[in-house]
Design a protein around this motif. Structure first.
Motif, mmCIF file in Angstrom:
data_model
loop_
_atom_site.group_PDB
_atom_site.id
_atom_site.type_symbol
_atom_site.label_atom_id
_atom_site.label_comp_id
_atom_site.label_asym_id
_atom_site.label_seq_id
_atom_site.Cartn_x
_atom_site.Cartn_y
_atom_site.Cartn_z
ATOM 1 N N PHE A 136 0.871 -1.256 -0.024
ATOM 2 C CA PHE A 136 0.057 -0.162 -0.036
ATOM 3 C C PHE A 136 0.672 1.317 -0.071
ATOM 4 O O PHE A 136 1.979 1.211 0.416
ATOM 5 C CB PHE A 136 -0.793 -0.122 1.412
ATOM 6 C CG PHE A 136 -2.008 -1.198 1.169
ATOM 7 C CD1 PHE A 136 -2.959 -1.161 0.032
ATOM 8 C CD2 PHE A 136 -1.897 -2.160 2.154
ATOM 9 C CE1 PHE A 136 -3.869 -2.144 0.163
ATOM 10 C CE2 PHE A 136 -2.945 -2.965 1.917
ATOM 11 C CZ PHE A 136 -3.922 -2.989 1.135
ATOM 12 N N LYS A 137 0.485 2.401 -0.796
ATOM 13 C CA LYS A 137 0.918 3.649 -0.739
ATOM 14 C C LYS A 137 0.880 4.387 0.593
ATOM 15 O O LYS A 137 0.093 4.355 1.451
ATOM 16 C CB LYS A 137 0.307 4.609 -1.826
ATOM 17 C CG LYS A 137 0.915 5.901 -1.937
ATOM 18 C CD LYS A 137 0.195 6.750 -2.871
ATOM 19 C CE LYS A 137 0.513 8.006 -3.087
ATOM 20 N NZ LYS A 137 -0.427 8.779 -3.986
ATOM 21 N N LYS A 138 1.994 4.735 0.870
ATOM 22 C CA LYS A 138 2.102 5.750 2.287
ATOM 23 C C LYS A 138 1.719 7.169 2.015
ATOM 24 O O LYS A 138 1.847 7.647 1.010
ATOM 25 C CB LYS A 138 3.418 5.815 2.639
ATOM 26 C CG LYS A 138 4.206 4.373 3.364
ATOM 27 C CD LYS A 138 5.727 4.779 4.108
ATOM 28 C CE LYS A 138 5.850 3.601 4.843
ATOM 29 N NZ LYS A 138 7.173 3.725 5.419
ATOM 30 N N VAL A 139 1.074 7.504 3.113
ATOM 31 C CA VAL A 139 0.482 8.891 2.864
ATOM 32 C C VAL A 139 1.152 9.605 3.898
ATOM 33 O O VAL A 139 1.518 9.354 5.126
ATOM 34 C CB VAL A 139 -1.046 8.717 3.613
ATOM 35 C CG1 VAL A 139 -1.621 10.071 3.865
ATOM 36 C CG2 VAL A 139 -1.795 7.964 2.826
ATOM 37 N N LYS A 140 1.668 10.684 3.439
ATOM 38 C CA LYS A 140 2.634 11.516 4.150
ATOM 39 C C LYS A 140 1.786 12.654 4.979
ATOM 40 O O LYS A 140 0.987 13.159 4.544
ATOM 41 C CB LYS A 140 3.432 12.352 3.095
ATOM 42 C CG LYS A 140 4.447 13.155 3.604
ATOM 43 C CD LYS A 140 5.645 13.548 2.789
ATOM 44 C CE LYS A 140 6.766 14.231 3.443
ATOM 45 N NZ LYS A 140 8.055 13.754 2.986
ATOM 46 N N GLN A 141 2.010 12.520 6.146
ATOM 47 C CA GLN A 141 1.649 13.534 7.205
ATOM 48 C C GLN A 141 2.561 14.504 7.593
ATOM 49 O O GLN A 141 3.632 14.124 7.794
ATOM 50 C CB GLN A 141 0.934 12.570 8.372
ATOM 51 C CG GLN A 141 -0.088 11.514 8.005
ATOM 52 C CD GLN A 141 -0.660 10.593 9.199
ATOM 53 O OE1 GLN A 141 0.026 10.813 10.181
ATOM 54 N NE2 GLN A 141 -1.473 9.708 8.970
ATOM 55 N N LYS A 142 1.961 15.584 7.778
ATOM 56 C CA LYS A 142 2.623 16.573 8.385
ATOM 57 C C LYS A 142 2.082 17.052 9.725
ATOM 58 O O LYS A 142 1.723 18.245 9.961
ATOM 59 C CB LYS A 142 2.466 17.855 7.487
ATOM 60 C CG LYS A 142 3.188 17.550 6.106
ATOM 61 C CD LYS A 142 3.346 18.770 5.203
ATOM 62 C CE LYS A 142 3.822 18.510 3.960
ATOM 63 N NZ LYS A 142 3.916 19.544 2.789
ATOM 64 N N ASN A 143 1.941 16.161 10.649
ATOM 65 C CA ASN A 143 1.593 16.825 12.049
ATOM 66 C C ASN A 143 2.754 16.903 12.934
ATOM 67 O O ASN A 143 3.624 15.997 12.779
ATOM 68 C CB ASN A 143 0.606 15.410 12.665
ATOM 69 C CG ASN A 143 -0.492 15.206 11.935
ATOM 70 O OD1 ASN A 143 -1.056 16.036 11.209
ATOM 71 N ND2 ASN A 143 -0.945 13.967 12.021
ATOM 72 N N TYR A 144 2.738 17.958 13.667
ATOM 73 C CA TYR A 144 4.004 18.158 14.494
ATOM 74 C C TYR A 144 3.548 18.088 15.934
ATOM 75 O O TYR A 144 2.774 18.656 16.302
ATOM 76 C CB TYR A 144 4.395 19.729 14.155
ATOM 77 C CG TYR A 144 4.913 19.840 12.636
ATOM 78 C CD1 TYR A 144 4.182 20.558 11.659
ATOM 79 C CD2 TYR A 144 6.634 19.312 12.209
ATOM 80 C CE1 TYR A 144 4.512 20.438 10.563
ATOM 81 C CE2 TYR A 144 6.441 19.578 11.054
ATOM 82 C CZ TYR A 144 5.582 20.117 10.268
ATOM 83 O OH TYR A 144 6.288 20.188 8.753
ATOM 84 N N LYS A 145 4.588 17.304 16.425
ATOM 85 C CA LYS A 145 4.268 17.099 18.038
ATOM 86 C C LYS A 145 5.586 16.960 18.720
ATOM 87 O O LYS A 145 6.473 17.085 18.059
ATOM 88 C CB LYS A 145 3.485 15.781 18.384
ATOM 89 C CG LYS A 145 2.243 15.406 17.613
ATOM 90 C CD LYS A 145 1.872 14.075 17.805
ATOM 91 C CE LYS A 145 1.461 13.740 19.286
ATOM 92 N NZ LYS A 145 0.763 12.590 19.154
ATOM 93 N N TYR A 146 5.545 17.260 19.975
ATOM 94 C CA TYR A 146 6.959 17.011 20.750
ATOM 95 C C TYR A 146 7.234 15.517 20.704
ATOM 96 O O TYR A 146 6.427 14.776 20.602
ATOM 97 C CB TYR A 146 6.627 17.529 22.362
ATOM 98 C CG TYR A 146 6.335 18.912 22.597
ATOM 99 C CD1 TYR A 146 5.132 19.383 22.883
ATOM 100 C CD2 TYR A 146 7.513 19.801 22.237
ATOM 101 C CE1 TYR A 146 4.946 20.928 22.720
ATOM 102 C CE2 TYR A 146 7.285 21.282 22.364
ATOM 103 C CZ TYR A 146 6.114 21.558 22.817
ATOM 104 O OH TYR A 146 6.037 22.963 22.734
ATOM 105 N N PRO A 147 8.659 15.221 20.835
ATOM 106 C CA PRO A 147 8.902 13.830 20.817
ATOM 107 C C PRO A 147 8.585 13.065 21.797
ATOM 108 O O PRO A 147 8.455 13.634 23.029
ATOM 109 C CB PRO A 147 10.543 14.179 20.802
ATOM 110 C CG PRO A 147 10.709 15.444 20.844
ATOM 111 C CD PRO A 147 9.589 16.041 21.137
ATOM 112 N N VAL A 148 8.353 11.896 21.552
ATOM 113 C CA VAL A 148 7.952 10.792 22.463
ATOM 114 C C VAL A 148 8.511 9.467 22.115
ATOM 115 O O VAL A 148 9.332 9.382 20.969
ATOM 116 C CB VAL A 148 6.384 10.336 22.458
ATOM 117 C CG1 VAL A 148 5.533 11.661 22.821
ATOM 118 C CG2 VAL A 148 6.262 9.752 20.715
ATOM 119 N N GLU A 149 8.929 8.662 23.228
ATOM 120 C CA GLU A 149 9.616 7.574 23.110
ATOM 121 C C GLU A 149 8.897 6.477 22.038
ATOM 122 O O GLU A 149 7.885 6.310 22.233
ATOM 123 C CB GLU A 149 9.829 6.779 24.201
ATOM 124 C CG GLU A 149 10.955 5.921 24.251
ATOM 125 C CD GLU A 149 12.545 6.470 24.140
ATOM 126 O OE1 GLU A 149 13.155 5.651 23.706
ATOM 127 O OE2 GLU A 149 12.752 7.485 24.394
#
Length: 154
Positions: A136-149
């Motif tokens: 399946f084709k990957k959908v590029k998302q542009k969500n920005y969040k603080y880093p998590v482990e």
């Protein structure tokens, strides 16, 4: 025998050559159950939060592994109806986890059942999730969040 099923299915640690769903995947699922039982909205362990994508991957790997193993058991029981279900299930769990254990029926299986075992072994080694991602084709998302482990899942 059922305990061996579980040990084969869980398998080895991540980034090793062993098969199975991996210990991290099983640990994340267990921690998620405990977290839900405690009423928490997120999984926290060792002062770290497990990322949502890791939890989603873990449950996808578990569900897909059971789907592949179950399909293998059903197909082999159709092709070789004279074999005991416990023996067939053992062969499928062993094949998925690339363990190499057998209840002694592998040589007596029909050609179609041997191809099923080969397919289960291949999918178990490569991972069904990896195969689905490749298809399946990957959908590029542009969500920005603080880093998590984030942990390695299969």
């Amino acid at each position: 025998i059922m305990m061996i099923f579980l040990l084969m299915w869980v398998g080895a640690s991540p980034a090793s050559t062993g098969g199975g769903i991996k210990t991290n995947t099983f640990a994340i699922a267990t921690l998620n159950f405990l977290s839900l039982a405690k009423g928490k909205s997120r999984i926290e362990v060792f002062r770290r939060e497990i990322s949502e994508i890791s939890v989603r991957r873990a449950f996808a790997v578990i569900a897909l592994s059971l789907l592949v193993i179950g399909s293998g058991v059903i197909l082999i029981s159709i092709f070789d109806s004279d074999k005991k279900l416990m023996d067939i299930a053992f062969e499928c769990f062993s094949a998925y986890s690339t363990v190499g254990l057998s209840m002694g029926i592998t040589a007596k299986l029909s050609a179609a059942s041997k191809f099923v075992i080969i397919g289960v072994m291949f999918i178990g080694r490569v991972s069904m999730l990896t195969l689905l991602i490749a298809v399946f084709k990957k959908v590029k998302q542009k969500n920005y969040k603080y880093p998590v482990e984030e942990l390695t899942i299969n």
